[in-house]
Write a protein that holds these residues in place. Structure first.
Motif, PDB file in Angstrom:
ATOM      1  N   SER A 237      63.535  27.208 -12.580  1.00  0.00           N
ATOM      2  CA  SER A 237      63.773  26.980 -11.017  1.00  0.00           C
ATOM      3  C   SER A 237      63.018  25.876 -10.687  1.00  0.00           C
ATOM      4  O   SER A 237      61.566  25.808 -10.747  1.00  0.00           O
ATOM      5  CB  SER A 237      63.411  28.131 -10.171  1.00  0.00           C
ATOM      6  OG  SER A 237      63.193  27.597  -8.916  1.00  0.00           O
ATOM      7  N   PRO A 238      63.248  24.648 -10.594  1.00  0.00           N
ATOM      8  CA  PRO A 238      62.629  23.362 -10.153  1.00  0.00           C
ATOM      9  C   PRO A 238      61.734  23.693  -8.949  1.00  0.00           C
ATOM     10  O   PRO A 238      60.558  23.361  -8.677  1.00  0.00           O
ATOM     11  CB  PRO A 238      63.841  22.264  -9.918  1.00  0.00           C
ATOM     12  CG  PRO A 238      64.632  22.835 -10.558  1.00  0.00           C
ATOM     13  CD  PRO A 238      64.810  24.529 -10.605  1.00  0.00           C
ATOM     14  N   ASN A 239      62.399  24.603  -7.885  1.00  0.00           N
ATOM     15  CA  ASN A 239      61.828  24.943  -6.794  1.00  0.00           C
ATOM     16  C   ASN A 239      60.485  25.752  -7.033  1.00  0.00           C
ATOM     17  O   ASN A 239      59.478  25.596  -6.205  1.00  0.00           O
ATOM     18  CB  ASN A 239      62.493  25.634  -5.480  1.00  0.00           C
ATOM     19  CG  ASN A 239      63.598  24.679  -5.276  1.00  0.00           C
ATOM     20  OD1 ASN A 239      63.742  23.503  -5.128  1.00  0.00           O
ATOM     21  ND2 ASN A 239      64.610  25.255  -4.817  1.00  0.00           N
TER      22      ASN A 239
ATOM     23  N   LEU B 179      58.738  25.670  -9.785  1.00  0.00           N
ATOM     24  CA  LEU B 179      57.688  24.834 -10.617  1.00  0.00           C
ATOM     25  C   LEU B 179      56.975  23.788  -9.442  1.00  0.00           C
ATOM     26  O   LEU B 179      55.833  23.607  -9.655  1.00  0.00           O
ATOM     27  CB  LEU B 179      58.488  24.018 -11.570  1.00  0.00           C
ATOM     28  CG  LEU B 179      58.900  24.741 -12.850  1.00  0.00           C
ATOM     29  CD1 LEU B 179      59.878  23.877 -13.643  1.00  0.00           C
ATOM     30  CD2 LEU B 179      57.884  25.437 -13.377  1.00  0.00           C
ATOM     31  N   PHE B 180      57.728  23.573  -8.486  1.00  0.00           N
ATOM     32  CA  PHE B 180      57.176  22.726  -7.359  1.00  0.00           C
ATOM     33  C   PHE B 180      56.002  23.783  -6.533  1.00  0.00           C
ATOM     34  O   PHE B 180      54.791  23.054  -6.340  1.00  0.00           O
ATOM     35  CB  PHE B 180      58.322  22.014  -6.313  1.00  0.00           C
ATOM     36  CG  PHE B 180      57.406  21.387  -5.026  1.00  0.00           C
ATOM     37  CD1 PHE B 180      57.320  20.224  -5.348  1.00  0.00           C
ATOM     38  CD2 PHE B 180      57.341  21.840  -3.970  1.00  0.00           C
ATOM     39  CE1 PHE B 180      56.624  19.414  -4.292  1.00  0.00           C
ATOM     40  CE2 PHE B 180      56.940  21.239  -2.941  1.00  0.00           C
ATOM     41  CZ  PHE B 180      56.511  19.965  -3.105  1.00  0.00           C
ATOM     42  N   ALA B 181      56.410  24.740  -6.208  1.00  0.00           N
ATOM     43  CA  ALA B 181      55.704  25.714  -5.609  1.00  0.00           C
ATOM     44  C   ALA B 181      54.208  25.995  -6.440  1.00  0.00           C
ATOM     45  O   ALA B 181      53.174  26.102  -6.118  1.00  0.00           O
ATOM     46  CB  ALA B 181      56.236  26.967  -5.185  1.00  0.00           C
TER      47      ALA B 181
ATOM     48  N   GLN C   2      60.402  23.077 -17.168  1.00  0.00           N
ATOM     49  CA  GLN C   2      61.541  23.872 -16.755  1.00  0.00           C
ATOM     50  C   GLN C   2      62.206  24.213 -18.127  1.00  0.00           C
ATOM     51  O   GLN C   2      62.392  23.550 -18.971  1.00  0.00           O
ATOM     52  CB  GLN C   2      62.371  22.872 -16.005  1.00  0.00           C
ATOM     53  CG  GLN C   2      63.711  23.508 -15.701  1.00  0.00           C
ATOM     54  CD  GLN C   2      64.489  22.612 -14.514  1.00  0.00           C
ATOM     55  OE1 GLN C   2      64.165  21.602 -14.395  1.00  0.00           O
ATOM     56  NE2 GLN C   2      65.680  23.195 -14.152  1.00  0.00           N
TER      57      GLN C   2
ATOM     58  N   SER D  81      55.963  30.514  -9.451  1.00  0.00           N
ATOM     59  CA  SER D  81      55.218  29.657  -8.490  1.00  0.00           C
ATOM     60  C   SER D  81      53.626  30.049  -9.044  1.00  0.00           C
ATOM     61  O   SER D  81      52.941  29.568  -8.252  1.00  0.00           O
ATOM     62  CB  SER D  81      55.542  30.237  -7.165  1.00  0.00           C
ATOM     63  OG  SER D  81      55.224  31.329  -6.920  1.00  0.00           O
TER      64      SER D  81
ATOM     65  N   GLU E 211      52.947  23.670  -8.942  1.00  0.00           N
ATOM     66  CA  GLU E 211      52.145  22.697  -8.672  1.00  0.00           C
ATOM     67  C   GLU E 211      51.178  22.669  -7.508  1.00  0.00           C
ATOM     68  O   GLU E 211      50.184  22.185  -7.516  1.00  0.00           O
ATOM     69  CB  GLU E 211      53.044  21.251  -8.819  1.00  0.00           C
ATOM     70  CG  GLU E 211      52.210  20.052  -8.931  1.00  0.00           C
ATOM     71  CD  GLU E 211      53.297  19.020  -8.868  1.00  0.00           C
ATOM     72  OE1 GLU E 211      52.624  17.894  -8.854  1.00  0.00           O
ATOM     73  OE2 GLU E 211      54.471  19.213  -8.913  1.00  0.00           O
ATOM     74  N   ARG E 212      51.851  22.957  -6.387  1.00  0.00           N
ATOM     75  CA  ARG E 212      51.015  22.923  -5.035  1.00  0.00           C
ATOM     76  C   ARG E 212      50.055  24.096  -5.358  1.00  0.00           C
ATOM     77  O   ARG E 212      49.009  23.793  -4.697  1.00  0.00           O
ATOM     78  CB  ARG E 212      52.172  23.139  -4.050  1.00  0.00           C
ATOM     79  CG  ARG E 212      51.630  23.147  -2.573  1.00  0.00           C
ATOM     80  CD  ARG E 212      52.611  23.140  -1.523  1.00  0.00           C
ATOM     81  NE  ARG E 212      53.226  24.468  -1.504  1.00  0.00           N
ATOM     82  CZ  ARG E 212      54.614  24.589  -1.113  1.00  0.00           C
ATOM     83  NH1 ARG E 212      54.896  23.945  -0.443  1.00  0.00           N
ATOM     84  NH2 ARG E 212      54.954  25.882  -1.152  1.00  0.00           N
ATOM     85  N   ARG E 213      50.625  25.221  -5.614  1.00  0.00           N
ATOM     86  CA  ARG E 213      49.365  26.442  -5.700  1.00  0.00           C
ATOM     87  C   ARG E 213      48.358  25.871  -6.368  1.00  0.00           C
ATOM     88  O   ARG E 213      47.095  26.284  -6.207  1.00  0.00           O
ATOM     89  CB  ARG E 213      50.140  27.735  -6.059  1.00  0.00           C
ATOM     90  CG  ARG E 213      49.270  28.785  -6.108  1.00  0.00           C
ATOM     91  CD  ARG E 213      49.945  30.248  -6.663  1.00  0.00           C
ATOM     92  NE  ARG E 213      50.577  30.668  -5.579  1.00  0.00           N
ATOM     93  CZ  ARG E 213      50.994  31.836  -5.599  1.00  0.00           C
ATOM     94  NH1 ARG E 213      51.241  32.643  -6.952  1.00  0.00           N
ATOM     95  NH2 ARG E 213      51.843  32.509  -4.583  1.00  0.00           N
TER      96      ARG E 213
END
Length: 274
Positions: A83-85, A87-89, A107, A63, A91-93
């Protein structure tokens, strides 16, 4: 002559607080020593190359615990994580930190690293918490080293054998402590979630076998995992004092054998000659 990759001890003490990669108390205990060493290494690499912006690869970067602070220094960071999750975190961070334009998440994993990133395209590679989980740690190190430019720097962080043995023993699990001590991979039993643990000698051997020069070795979380959390969270000044103690002990070989994690900073032969 002092080692150009080895930060002076006083340097650690002066900047322990200001260089935390993550502001939360428990996170700072886990990252402070590594962050200071990494930031100093990036600063030196930028000066050596004459470029303010470096290309940094963070394998298993999740993350963005390190990637986002590195991007805030002005560098471009590519994070590879399975982990896609995560990588999503990431992007948000990165967006919240205002560095989304300098952070790229893709990924992938260490085994298929060059399916997703360029070989030999990075000034610095972070390999933190990856070697414990790859089938062949030697191959994992060779892969991340191959991602470096001829004058690149590697930051390698992995689980330490001694810290696990000590933790199991202090918890009263003496048979498990002995099992970890004798097991080739440093595992304390079938329920152990960590597939591989390392001594400092094993990690530096993997790095040197991959063709790099070891600049410094640090013990990480020498005391932090042994100190009751309530003490750190409630006792005035305890966190700062513990951070200073961790920084002071990190470079001393005597404490490497009991650290929860071990950090190796290394550079290519090209960087060594720069």
């Amino acid at each position: 002559m002092s080692d150009p990759m080895r930060p002076p001890v006083s340097h650690h003490h002066a900047r322990t607080t200001s260089l935390r990669a993550d502001p939360s108390p428990r996170a700072s205990l886990r990252t402070a020593v590594v962050w200071e060493v990494l930031k100093d290494a990036l600063d030196r690499r930028a000066k050596a190359t004459g470029r303010d912006v470096l290309d940094v690869l963070d394998t298993g970067g999740g993350s963005g615990k390190f990637a986002v602070p590195v991007a805030r220094l002005g560098h471009r960071v590519t994070v590879v994580d399975p982990s896609p999750n995560a990588l999503f975190a990431l992007e948000r961070r990165a967006a919240e930190a205002g560095v989304a334009d300098r952070v790229l998440g893709v990924q992938g994993d260490a085994h298929g690293l060059f399916d997703v990133v360029e070989r030999g395209g990075y000034d610095a590679v972070l390999c933190h918490g990856v070697l414990e989980y790859v089938d062949d740690p030697a191959e994992g190190v060779r892969n991340v080293v191959a991602a470096l430019r001829p004058d690149g720097v590697l930051s390698l962080l992995a689980a330490g054998l001694g810290g696990a043995v000590l933790a199991r023993a202090l918890a009263g699990h003496f048979k498990e402590a002995k099992q970890a001590l004798e097991d080739p991979n440093g595992r304390w039993g079938v329920g152990d979630p960590v597939p591989h643990r390392f001594t400092a000698e094993q990690l530096t051997g993997l790095v040197e076998d991959a063709g790099l020069r070891v600049g410094a070795v640090h013990g990480v979380r020498v005391f932090a995992d042994l100190v009751p959390g309530v003490l750190v969270d409630t006792e005035p000044g305890a966190l700062e004092a513990l951070l200073e103690l961790e920084a002071a002990a990190a470079e001393l070989p005597a404490f490497h054998s009991v650290a929860t994690q071990l950090h190796v900073l290394a550079e290519t032969q090209g960087a060594a000659g720069a």
